[in-house]
Design a protein around this motif. Structure first.
Motif, PDB file in Angstrom:
ATOM      1  N   GLU A   1      -0.031   6.540   2.624  1.00 15.39           N
ATOM      2  CA  GLU A   1      -1.325   7.089   3.033  1.00 15.39           C
ATOM      3  C   GLU A   1      -2.352   5.980   3.222  1.00 15.39           C
ATOM      4  O   GLU A   1      -3.085   5.958   4.211  1.00 15.39           O
ATOM      5  N   GLU A   2      -2.417   5.034   2.277  1.00 17.82           N
ATOM      6  CA  GLU A   2      -3.363   3.930   2.391  1.00 17.82           C
ATOM      7  C   GLU A   2      -3.082   3.095   3.637  1.00 17.82           C
ATOM      8  O   GLU A   2      -3.996   2.708   4.365  1.00 17.82           O
TER       9      GLU A   2
ATOM     10  N   ASP B   1       9.123   5.864  -8.230  1.00 18.19           N
ATOM     11  CA  ASP B   1       8.957   6.968  -9.175  1.00 18.19           C
ATOM     12  C   ASP B   1      10.063   8.017  -9.041  1.00 18.19           C
ATOM     13  O   ASP B   1       9.929   9.005  -8.330  1.00 18.19           O
TER      14      ASP B   1
ATOM     15  N   ASP C   1       0.842  -1.192   0.000  1.00 12.88           N
ATOM     16  CA  ASP C   1       0.000   0.000   0.000  1.00 12.88           C
ATOM     17  C   ASP C   1       0.873   1.236   0.000  1.00 12.88           C
ATOM     18  O   ASP C   1       2.006   1.218   0.506  1.00 12.88           O
ATOM     19  N   THR C   2       0.350   2.325  -0.540  1.00  8.45           N
ATOM     20  CA  THR C   2       1.038   3.589  -0.357  1.00  8.45           C
ATOM     21  C   THR C   2       1.036   3.931   1.133  1.00  8.45           C
ATOM     22  O   THR C   2       0.224   3.405   1.908  1.00  8.45           O
TER      23      THR C   2
ATOM     24  N   ILE D   1       5.880   3.193  -0.690  1.00  7.78           N
ATOM     25  CA  ILE D   1       5.101   1.963  -0.621  1.00  7.78           C
ATOM     26  C   ILE D   1       5.513   1.186   0.630  1.00  7.78           C
ATOM     27  O   ILE D   1       6.708   1.016   0.906  1.00  7.78           O
TER      28      ILE D   1
ATOM     29  N   PRO E   1       3.430  10.956   0.021  1.00  7.67           N
ATOM     30  CA  PRO E   1       2.987   9.641   0.493  1.00  7.67           C
ATOM     31  C   PRO E   1       2.701   8.640  -0.627  1.00  7.67           C
ATOM     32  O   PRO E   1       2.905   7.447  -0.448  1.00  7.67           O
ATOM     33  N   GLU E   2       2.258   9.125  -1.791  1.00  8.27           N
ATOM     34  CA  GLU E   2       1.955   8.215  -2.901  1.00  8.27           C
ATOM     35  C   GLU E   2       3.202   7.545  -3.455  1.00  8.27           C
ATOM     36  O   GLU E   2       3.105   6.502  -4.125  1.00  8.27           O
ATOM     37  N   HIS E   3       4.360   8.131  -3.214  1.00  4.19           N
ATOM     38  CA  HIS E   3       5.609   7.572  -3.736  1.00  4.19           C
ATOM     39  C   HIS E   3       6.327   6.700  -2.720  1.00  4.19           C
ATOM     40  O   HIS E   3       7.459   6.281  -2.963  1.00  4.19           O
TER      41      HIS E   3
END
Length: 450
Positions: free
Chosen positions: A95-96, A152, A92-93, A142, A138-140
């Protein structure tokens, strides 16, 4: 090509399904036919604008070997695309992961911080030229098990050949101000972004832990690059020191009072609460965190006010007005600190509060002002108490239904510095000694009121 899951790349990789959209192109899940292993393949269009970034990302990932950075296995091209073949990362990222957990322990927070510092220490120490990542968010990040992976590298570049490139790839929320404005970029830009990620994670810690880490975050995210930690090793050392100090008693409790709109009664409720707590023998002090100057003006209207070391005292009230920068006052030494923000609050301060009192106006024309940010509900909801000031039954029921929470109808009060039974009832409610005659539940069912 991208719509055909059976497309075979270079006779070696079968594209299975899309995984997402990166900064430079689409990312696909693929199978390496010879080894029957899953890979992630980024398809980067061969446009004049994107080509340098594709080559830079491939070069960086080839040069770096770290458990928190994807391994690159191959770099292919044809007439239309570059193909970057990387390690397939499942997880998950950040944030997730945090939203699924709702909260995290101090140990896990420091573990994640340590891993981030380790990744960036590797990037920043690369020879002959360090790597500036420039796009941390946060999306980058994992979370694989409990191992962080940074993905990324489209915006990353070697310092020796670094342009700004922010307008092409950067994110303003987690990026250093000089990067956003197009100024010179150096390694402290990444340190700023690490600090913003730490700040993001603190909202999933308890208040005491958040307070413990705030000095480190504040230094890492200084707007002046010269005032930040200059290396990741410095930041890592500060984190280790904060981690070593995490076992403190944290006896002090902080209550933040915030409002839905100017004039909703935050100061009135905060001052009255301070008086009531002191009346009950709980050492409490008020601290003005908003720029209104209400406390000084109120003190000038009263006789018998005492002032010592910047703290005003009157009857059961003790409080500090907001002073201009440069005026040093001692940190309040009290069991409970009531911080009055009014409408002037931000997430960085609220995560350090053990409890947040959200004050709404009771009049029908004020109902539209009650819009707590998504941040408050998603990350700090367990710490929040909803108070509706000067309301009737219908307003209390309206807010209870709107936010699906319990709300407290605060009564009309003309004696802000006096403590009466109604204010003691309010204190008991905040202590979760629920009084049926003062409480409306989210079902909207009316309770009996005397």
């Amino acid at each position: 090509m991208t719509n055909n899951n059976n497309f075979i790349l270079s006779g070696r990789y079968e594209l299975l399904e899309p995984l997402g959209q990166g900064q430079c192109g689409k990312v696909f899940l693929a199978r390496q036919l010879s080894l029957e292993l899953k890979r992630a393949i980024k398809l980067i269009p061969k446009t004049e604008a994107l080509s340098p970034f594709a080559i830079s990302e491939a070069t960086i990932l080839t040069a770096v070997q770290h458990s928190g950075i994807p391994t690159i296995y191959d770099f292919e091209e044809d007439e239309s695309f570059y193909y970057l073949v990387e390690e397939y990362i499942q997880g998950d990222t950040l944030e997730e992961f945090l939203l699924h957990q709702q909260s995290i322990s101090q140990n896990l927070f420091f573990k994640f911080c340590e891993q981030l510092c380790g990744i960036f220490a590797c990037l920043h120490s690369l020879c002959p030229s360090p790597v500036l990542y420039r796009d941390l968010k946060p999306e980058h990040i994992i979370v694989c098990g409990l191992q962080l992976k940074l993905i990324d590298f489209s915006a990353a570049s070697f310092i020796a050949s670094s342009g700004n490139g922010f307008n092409d790839f950067g994110n303003a929320e987690f990026s250093a101000p000089e990067l956003v404005s197009g100024g010179p970029a150096d390694l402290t830009c990444d340190i700023y972004s690490i600090g913003k990620i730490m700040e993001f994670m603190t909202s999933f810690l308890d208040a005491a832990a958040s307070r413990n880490i705030q000095p480190v975050i504040q230094k890492a995210t200084q707007s002046d690059p010269g005032l930040r930690y200059q290396t990741v090793l410095e930041l890592s050392a500060a984190l280790k020191k904060a981690n070593d100090n995490k076992g403190g008693t944290h006896l002090r409790q902080i209550v933040a009072v915030i409002g839905s709109h100017p004039g909703c009664g935050c100061t009135h409720i905060a001052v009255s609460l301070t008086c009531a707590l002191n009346h009950l023998g709980m050492d409490s002090v008020y601290r003005e965190m908003n720029p209104t100057g209400h406390l000084c003006r109120a003190m000038k209207q009263l006789s018998g006010v005492r002032e010592r070391k910047g703290c005003y005292s009157y009857r059961c009230f003790k409080g500090y007005p907001r002073y201009d920068e440069g005026i040093e006052i001692p940190e309040p030494d009290a069991e409970i600190i009531i911080e009055d923000y009014g409408c002037h609050y931000d997430s960085r301060r609220l995560v350090t509060a053990d409890r947040i009192l959200y004050v709404c106006g009771g009049a029908p024309w004020h109902r539209g002002n009650a819009r707590p940010e998504d941040f408050l509900f998603r990350r700090l909801g367990k710490r929040m108490n909803f108070i509706v000031n000067l309301c009737d039954r219908n307003s209390a029921i309206y807010y209870a239904r709107k936010f699906s929470v319990q709300v407290y109808p605060y009564p009309f009060d003309t004696s802000i510095f006096c403590t009466d039974k109604k204010k003691l009832d309010f204190v008991h409610w905040l202590s979760f000694e629920k009084k049926k005659n003062r409480l409306f539940k989210h079902s909207g069912r009316r309770q009996n009121i005397r």
